[in-house]
Design a protein around this motif. Structure first.
Motif: not given
Length: 202
Positions: A17-28, A76-85, A87-91
């Motif tokens: 984070x201190x140098x401008x990077x952050x992690x993601x996943x392609x899908x949950x 955190x789990x609310x952000x990871x849960x599917x929602x209308x529009x 259906x998948x998240x990077x968490x």
């Protein structure tokens, strides 16, 4: 920039984070993470934050009880849960584990909107120095995450934060004043923010 990272620790995550990077996943469901370093960064200037008129009107009714860091994993789990529009998240499970560890270390925080005893929405992110890196938000009730965002900005202003990083801009965030910042300019903003002593968030 995308590069696989098989073993991310909380300490490495803070350094990223201190140098401008952050992690993601392609899908949950994807067990892997990769580093992201956008050429154009999303930022909400704290001095130019804008609350849409309709939201100001809704907030006057005080529809939610806003709490800080009382239901981090729930957010955190609310952000990871599917929602209308969305259906998948990077968490994925690694994200949940890592940010839960950062929360216990005092670096990851949540702003929660409760309706009675029910978590109606919220957001979470990482604080480092004078920077707050917004990660994700969710709503189960109208305006829940938007009102959480307003409270986040108020808190950051009160405590003297100088950078609110949204990673990317969306049309939704632009209604609050989010702007696109070129990488070189962002790096200067980031360096200033993370050189500050850690500002208490909670």
């Amino acid at each position: 920039m995308r590069s696989k990272e098989p073993d991310i620790t909380p300490e490495l995550l803070l350094r990223a984070y201190s140098i401008g990077l952050f992690p993601m996943a392609d899908s949950a469901d994807d067990p892997e993470l990769f580093w992201v370093e956008p050429e154009i960064r999303g930022v909400i200037p704290l001095d130019d934050f804008h609350v849409p008129r309709s939201l100001s009107k809704a907030m006057r009714k005080a529809p939610f009880d806003i709490r800080i860091n009382t239901a981090f994993e729930g957010v955190l789990r609310g952000c990871a849960a599917p929602a209308p529009g969305r259906e998948n998240t990077w968490i994925n499970s690694k994200i949940v584990k890592l940010y839960s560890m950062l929360h216990r270390m005092g670096y990851a925080h949540s702003v929660e909107a409760f309706e009675g005893d029910e978590l109606a929405g919220g957001l979470y992110g990482v604080s480092l120095g004078g920077a707050f890196f917004g990660e994700s938000m969710f709503s189960r009730r109208t305006n829940a995450s938007k009102i959480a965002l307003v409270h986040l900005v108020e808190r950051l202003r009160q405590r003297g934060f100088v950078l609110l990083d949204t990673q990317f801009t969306t049309e939704h965030l632009k209604t609050f004043g989010a702007i696109d910042v070129p990488k070189q300019r962002y790096e200067k903003m980031l360096a200033r923010a993370v050189s500050m002593p850690n500002i208490p968030f909670g």
